[in-house]
Design a protein around this motif. Structure first.
Motif, PDB file in Angstrom:
ATOM      1  N   GLU A  75       0.832  -1.209   0.000  1.00 20.50           N
ATOM      2  CA  GLU A  75       0.000   0.000   0.000  1.00 20.50           C
ATOM      3  C   GLU A  75       0.861   1.251   0.000  1.00 20.50           C
ATOM      4  O   GLU A  75       0.537   2.242  -0.662  1.00 20.50           O
ATOM      5  N   PHE A  76       1.957   1.224   0.739  1.00 23.39           N
ATOM      6  CA  PHE A  76       2.867   2.378   0.785  1.00 23.39           C
ATOM      7  C   PHE A  76       3.364   2.715  -0.616  1.00 23.39           C
ATOM      8  O   PHE A  76       3.360   3.880  -1.038  1.00 23.39           O
ATOM      9  N   PHE A  77       3.804   1.700  -1.329  1.00 19.66           N
ATOM     10  CA  PHE A  77       4.347   1.928  -2.671  1.00 19.66           C
ATOM     11  C   PHE A  77       3.248   2.329  -3.652  1.00 19.66           C
ATOM     12  O   PHE A  77       3.467   3.176  -4.526  1.00 19.66           O
ATOM     13  N   GLY A  78       2.069   1.739  -3.498  1.00 16.87           N
ATOM     14  CA  GLY A  78       0.951   2.132  -4.355  1.00 16.87           C
ATOM     15  C   GLY A  78       0.558   3.582  -4.136  1.00 16.87           C
ATOM     16  O   GLY A  78       0.361   4.333  -5.103  1.00 16.87           O
ATOM     17  N   ASN A  79       0.465   3.994  -2.874  1.00 16.19           N
ATOM     18  CA  ASN A  79       0.127   5.391  -2.565  1.00 16.19           C
ATOM     19  C   ASN A  79       1.222   6.346  -3.029  1.00 16.19           C
ATOM     20  O   ASN A  79       0.935   7.460  -3.465  1.00 16.19           O
ATOM     21  N   SER A  80       2.472   5.895  -2.947  1.00 17.38           N
ATOM     22  CA  SER A  80       3.593   6.721  -3.421  1.00 17.38           C
ATOM     23  C   SER A  80       3.499   6.953  -4.925  1.00 17.38           C
ATOM     24  O   SER A  80       3.749   8.055  -5.423  1.00 17.38           O
ATOM     25  N   ILE A  81       3.117   5.904  -5.665  1.00 19.06           N
ATOM     26  CA  ILE A  81       2.949   6.038  -7.121  1.00 19.06           C
ATOM     27  C   ILE A  81       1.850   7.053  -7.422  1.00 19.06           C
ATOM     28  O   ILE A  81       2.002   7.913  -8.305  1.00 19.06           O
ATOM     29  N   VAL A 109      -3.849  -2.352  -4.254  1.00 24.93           N
ATOM     30  CA  VAL A 109      -3.511  -0.916  -4.265  1.00 24.93           C
ATOM     31  C   VAL A 109      -2.311  -0.662  -5.173  1.00 24.93           C
ATOM     32  O   VAL A 109      -2.307   0.282  -5.979  1.00 24.93           O
ATOM     33  N   LEU A 110      -1.294  -1.515  -5.070  1.00 21.59           N
ATOM     34  CA  LEU A 110      -0.088  -1.352  -5.887  1.00 21.59           C
ATOM     35  C   LEU A 110      -0.380  -1.572  -7.368  1.00 21.59           C
ATOM     36  O   LEU A 110       0.048  -0.789  -8.224  1.00 21.59           O
ATOM     37  N   VAL A 111      -1.113  -2.627  -7.684  1.00 22.39           N
ATOM     38  CA  VAL A 111      -1.430  -2.941  -9.083  1.00 22.39           C
ATOM     39  C   VAL A 111      -2.306  -1.843  -9.691  1.00 22.39           C
ATOM     40  O   VAL A 111      -2.047  -1.383 -10.816  1.00 22.39           O
ATOM     41  N   ASP A 112      -3.334  -1.398  -8.962  1.00 23.38           N
ATOM     42  CA  ASP A 112      -4.227  -0.355  -9.479  1.00 23.38           C
ATOM     43  C   ASP A 112      -3.478   0.954  -9.719  1.00 23.38           C
ATOM     44  O   ASP A 112      -3.676   1.618 -10.744  1.00 23.38           O
ATOM     45  N   ALA A 113      -2.623   1.325  -8.761  1.00 26.28           N
ATOM     46  CA  ALA A 113      -1.856   2.570  -8.900  1.00 26.28           C
ATOM     47  C   ALA A 113      -0.914   2.494 -10.100  1.00 26.28           C
ATOM     48  O   ALA A 113      -0.766   3.453 -10.858  1.00 26.28           O
ATOM     49  N   VAL A 170       1.757  -7.158 -15.710  1.00 24.85           N
ATOM     50  CA  VAL A 170       0.782  -6.776 -16.738  1.00 24.85           C
ATOM     51  C   VAL A 170       0.380  -5.311 -16.589  1.00 24.85           C
ATOM     52  O   VAL A 170       0.203  -4.594 -17.580  1.00 24.85           O
ATOM     53  N   ALA A 171       0.254  -4.843 -15.345  1.00 30.20           N
ATOM     54  CA  ALA A 171      -0.172  -3.465 -15.093  1.00 30.20           C
ATOM     55  C   ALA A 171       0.919  -2.447 -15.422  1.00 30.20           C
ATOM     56  O   ALA A 171       0.623  -1.293 -15.740  1.00 30.20           O
ATOM     57  N   ALA A 172       2.170  -2.871 -15.356  1.00 24.63           N
ATOM     58  CA  ALA A 172       3.295  -1.960 -15.588  1.00 24.63           C
ATOM     59  C   ALA A 172       3.415  -1.572 -17.059  1.00 24.63           C
ATOM     60  O   ALA A 172       2.952  -2.284 -17.941  1.00 24.63           O
ATOM     61  N   LYS A 173       4.070  -0.440 -17.280  1.00 24.18           N
ATOM     62  CA  LYS A 173       4.326  -0.033 -18.662  1.00 24.18           C
ATOM     63  C   LYS A 173       5.400  -0.916 -19.289  1.00 24.18           C
ATOM     64  O   LYS A 173       5.418  -1.139 -20.496  1.00 24.18           O
ATOM     65  N   GLY A 174       6.292  -1.423 -18.443  1.00 23.24           N
ATOM     66  CA  GLY A 174       7.352  -2.284 -18.958  1.00 23.24           C
ATOM     67  C   GLY A 174       8.251  -2.781 -17.847  1.00 23.24           C
ATOM     68  O   GLY A 174       8.072  -2.445 -16.680  1.00 23.24           O
ATOM     69  N   VAL A 175       9.220  -3.628 -18.227  1.00 23.84           N
ATOM     70  CA  VAL A 175      10.219  -4.136 -17.288  1.00 23.84           C
ATOM     71  C   VAL A 175      11.601  -3.917 -17.881  1.00 23.84           C
ATOM     72  O   VAL A 175      11.748  -3.740 -19.092  1.00 23.84           O
TER      73      VAL A 175
END
Length: 201
Positions: A75-81, A109-113, A170-175
């Motif tokens: 959640e911390f990282f998702g909110n940071s994004i 939260v992380l995936v949605d963000a 899948v949610a990311a723009k890339g790796v």
């Protein structure tokens, strides 16, 4: 004049393989000479200009301890994004590998963000050490390509790829790869762009 040109051309042809041979002999007998040339190159070139638009968030030990934070707190990282996206950040690059899903709410939260931001990249780490970890094969295959490798090129084959868990990937723009190769004396001079893995790179 033609004779002078011929002699000059011959000397140039002789100089190229001779200098190549001497450089290899010097590396064998004086290993430190390679490091000396690297340092000399950067000394002549000077310090590289760092873009004022590049910001690094370093979660050091003191911050992690103060915030009682660990890599499971998604959640911390998702909110940071979310906050960084609102601040107008164009691209977000993580060097933390969220390998497995650990909390339904936190992971959501992380995936949605990540999906909403549309500008987040996560890392892949490549290694030769043995591990029972198995990445998502279908996603990994999409990230491989099959270039024609010339003989003699230094290669660093790997047998394990650590990657984000599938929903986050899948949610990311890339790796992108973050693997570095340390040389015998403990110095990192180069970061290979290709790592042979199974049938691809």
């Amino acid at each position: 004049k033609q004779r002078t040109k011929g002699v000059t051309f011959f000397l140039i042809l002789l100089f190229i393989p001779l200098s190549y041979l001497l450089s290899h002999l010097a590396m064998l007998h004086f290993p430190g000479i390679n490091d000396l040339f690297f340092k000399l190159r950067y000394y002549i070139k000077g310090k590289e200009r760092i873009s004022p638009y590049l910001v690094v968030f370093n979660l050091d030990d003191s911050f992690v301890q103060q915030a009682n934070l660990n890599d499971l707190d998604r959640e911390f990282f998702g909110n940071s994004i979310n906050q960084l996206k609102k601040a107008g950040t164009e691209t977000l690059l993580f060097d933390i590998i969220f390998r497995t899903a650990v909390s339904r709410e936190g992971d959501r939260v992380l995936v949605d963000a990540t999906y909403k931001a549309g500008n987040v990249f996560f890392p892949l780490a490549l290694t030769t050490r043995e591990s029972s970890y198995v990445p998502d094969t279908s996603l990994l295959q999409k990230s491989l390509f099959y270039p024609e490798m010339k003989k003699g090129i230094i290669q660093h084959p790997v047998n394990v790829v650590f990657s984000p868990f599938p929903e986050l990937w899948v949610a990311a723009k890339g790796v992108g790869g973050i693997t570095r190769i340390m040389e015998k004396e403990g110095i990192i001079r180069r970061i290979p762009l290709l790592f042979p893995y199974q049938e691809g790179s």
